[in-house]
Design a protein around this motif. Structure first.
Motif, PDB file in Angstrom:
ATOM      1  N   ASP A 154       0.877  -1.170   0.000  1.00 40.36           N
ATOM      2  CA  ASP A 154       0.000   0.000   0.000  1.00 40.36           C
ATOM      3  C   ASP A 154       0.919   1.225   0.000  1.00 40.36           C
ATOM      4  O   ASP A 154       1.565   1.520   0.999  1.00 40.36           O
ATOM      5  CB  ASP A 154      -0.874  -0.040   1.253  1.00 40.36           C
ATOM      6  N   ILE A 155       0.995   1.926  -1.143  1.00 41.03           N
ATOM      7  CA  ILE A 155       1.916   3.064  -1.264  1.00 41.03           C
ATOM      8  C   ILE A 155       1.125   4.315  -1.623  1.00 41.03           C
ATOM      9  O   ILE A 155       0.486   4.375  -2.680  1.00 41.03           O
ATOM     10  CB  ILE A 155       2.991   2.800  -2.339  1.00 41.03           C
ATOM     11  N   ASN A 156       1.184   5.317  -0.741  1.00 43.38           N
ATOM     12  CA  ASN A 156       0.528   6.588  -1.045  1.00 43.38           C
ATOM     13  C   ASN A 156       1.354   7.808  -0.648  1.00 43.38           C
ATOM     14  O   ASN A 156       0.898   8.932  -0.784  1.00 43.38           O
ATOM     15  CB  ASN A 156      -0.865   6.647  -0.416  1.00 43.38           C
ATOM     16  N   GLN A 157       2.564   7.590  -0.174  1.00 50.37           N
ATOM     17  CA  GLN A 157       3.430   8.699   0.236  1.00 50.37           C
ATOM     18  C   GLN A 157       4.444   9.013  -0.858  1.00 50.37           C
ATOM     19  O   GLN A 157       5.053   8.112  -1.412  1.00 50.37           O
ATOM     20  CB  GLN A 157       4.169   8.358   1.533  1.00 50.37           C
TER      21      GLN A 157
ATOM     22  N   GLY B  71       8.820   3.703  -2.247  1.00 51.32           N
ATOM     23  CA  GLY B  71       8.079   2.447  -2.186  1.00 51.32           C
ATOM     24  C   GLY B  71       8.502   1.492  -3.280  1.00 51.32           C
ATOM     25  O   GLY B  71       8.658   0.293  -3.046  1.00 51.32           O
ATOM     26  N   LEU B  72       8.730   2.000  -4.501  1.00 52.98           N
ATOM     27  CA  LEU B  72       9.185   1.165  -5.615  1.00 52.98           C
ATOM     28  C   LEU B  72      10.587   0.629  -5.342  1.00 52.98           C
ATOM     29  O   LEU B  72      10.896  -0.521  -5.641  1.00 52.98           O
ATOM     30  CB  LEU B  72       9.168   1.962  -6.920  1.00 52.98           C
ATOM     31  N   TYR B  73      11.418   1.470  -4.756  1.00 54.59           N
ATOM     32  CA  TYR B  73      12.782   1.084  -4.388  1.00 54.59           C
ATOM     33  C   TYR B  73      12.747  -0.109  -3.426  1.00 54.59           C
ATOM     34  O   TYR B  73      13.498  -1.073  -3.582  1.00 54.59           O
ATOM     35  CB  TYR B  73      13.476   2.288  -3.756  1.00 54.59           C
ATOM     36  N   TYR B  74      11.844  -0.061  -2.452  1.00 56.01           N
ATOM     37  CA  TYR B  74      11.762  -1.143  -1.471  1.00 56.01           C
ATOM     38  C   TYR B  74      11.145  -2.416  -2.053  1.00 56.01           C
ATOM     39  O   TYR B  74      11.520  -3.517  -1.668  1.00 56.01           O
ATOM     40  CB  TYR B  74      11.003  -0.685  -0.218  1.00 56.01           C
ATOM     41  N   VAL B  75      10.223  -2.280  -2.989  1.00 60.04           N
ATOM     42  CA  VAL B  75       9.681  -3.473  -3.642  1.00 60.04           C
ATOM     43  C   VAL B  75      10.796  -4.168  -4.419  1.00 60.04           C
ATOM     44  O   VAL B  75      10.948  -5.391  -4.355  1.00 60.04           O
ATOM     45  CB  VAL B  75       8.498  -3.121  -4.574  1.00 60.04           C
ATOM     46  N   ARG B  76      11.588  -3.385  -5.124  1.00 66.32           N
ATOM     47  CA  ARG B  76      12.719  -3.959  -5.866  1.00 66.32           C
ATOM     48  C   ARG B  76      13.678  -4.658  -4.903  1.00 66.32           C
ATOM     49  O   ARG B  76      14.182  -5.743  -5.185  1.00 66.32           O
ATOM     50  CB  ARG B  76      13.431  -2.852  -6.650  1.00 66.32           C
ATOM     51  N   GLY B  77      13.909  -4.057  -3.743  1.00 61.02           N
ATOM     52  CA  GLY B  77      14.766  -4.673  -2.731  1.00 61.02           C
ATOM     53  C   GLY B  77      14.186  -5.969  -2.186  1.00 61.02           C
ATOM     54  O   GLY B  77      14.923  -6.923  -1.910  1.00 61.02           O
ATOM     55  N   LEU B  78      12.876  -6.032  -2.054  1.00 65.61           N
ATOM     56  CA  LEU B  78      12.225  -7.259  -1.582  1.00 65.61           C
ATOM     57  C   LEU B  78      12.431  -8.396  -2.583  1.00 65.61           C
ATOM     58  O   LEU B  78      12.734  -9.525  -2.189  1.00 65.61           O
ATOM     59  CB  LEU B  78      10.732  -7.013  -1.358  1.00 65.61           C
ATOM     60  N   LEU B  79      12.285  -8.086  -3.862  1.00 71.43           N
ATOM     61  CA  LEU B  79      12.532  -9.097  -4.890  1.00 71.43           C
ATOM     62  C   LEU B  79      13.948  -9.646  -4.774  1.00 71.43           C
ATOM     63  O   LEU B  79      14.173 -10.851  -4.855  1.00 71.43           O
ATOM     64  CB  LEU B  79      12.326  -8.506  -6.287  1.00 71.43           C
TER      65      LEU B  79
ATOM     66  N   HIS C 173      -1.493   5.039  -4.802  1.00 71.16           N
ATOM     67  CA  HIS C 173      -2.594   6.004  -4.782  1.00 71.16           C
ATOM     68  C   HIS C 173      -2.150   7.266  -4.059  1.00 71.16           C
ATOM     69  O   HIS C 173      -1.010   7.358  -3.607  1.00 71.16           O
ATOM     70  CB  HIS C 173      -3.844   5.386  -4.129  1.00 71.16           C
ATOM     71  N   GLY C 174      -3.035   8.229  -3.981  1.00 66.55           N
ATOM     72  CA  GLY C 174      -2.736   9.478  -3.267  1.00 66.55           C
ATOM     73  C   GLY C 174      -1.549  10.216  -3.863  1.00 66.55           C
ATOM     74  O   GLY C 174      -1.389  10.292  -5.082  1.00 66.55           O
TER      75      GLY C 174
END
Length: 151
Positions: free
Chosen positions: A25-28, A38-46, A66-67
């Motif tokens: 859930d990314i809105n900031q 948020g995208l940076y951290y998703v890439r890190g999770l992968l 969103h937001g």
């Protein structure tokens, strides 16, 4: 010759390596390494799952944006209109495509789009439009996805 482990024996690694479901859930609107944080951290999770030998096909990740973060998913023209700079380049374009190429479902909230008068053609290729962020997140949680609030 034995291959050296990438981590010491006293580090706990993932036990579940199949059918892993995660919803972000990314809105900031925050940045890290020049892209949406948020995208940076998703890439890190992968990358973290990959290092623990979890096949990418076993990861089912939805990123619901969103937001204030919604503009990360705009094509160049709309991104420039949004920022007010005709020379701006959307720094998120490449990472969004990389995530999609790895099977991540990158999604934008239709309510956020309506609030900014964005149309489907204003959004980056491959990004899915969801009716609204919260009902999407709730639906995914009810399907067994683990919820990560990125703030």
């Amino acid at each position: 010759m034995a291959q050296e482990k990438a981590y010491p024996d006293n580090i706990i690694t993932v036990q579940k390596t199949k059918n892993i479901k995660i919803v972000y859930d990314i809105n900031q609107n925050e940045s890290a390494a020049g892209i949406g944080k948020g995208l940076y951290y998703v890439r890190g999770l992968l990358e973290a799952y990959k290092k623990q030998n979890v096949p990418m096909k076993e990861l089912h990740i939805s990123v619901v944006i969103h937001g204030d973060a919604g503009y990360w998913l705009l094509n160049e023209e709309k991104y420039q209109n949004f920022t007010g700079n005709p020379f701006d380049v959307n720094p998120n374009t490449k990472v969004v495509q990389e995530l999609i190429d790895h099977g991540v479902s990158v999604e934008i909230c239709h309510v956020t789009m309506k609030a900014h008068h964005w149309k489907p053609e204003d959004i980056l290729p491959g990004v899915k439009i969801v009716f609204d962020a919260y009902t999407r997140i709730i639906d995914l949680q009810q399907q067994g996805y683990t919820y990560i609030k990125f703030s």
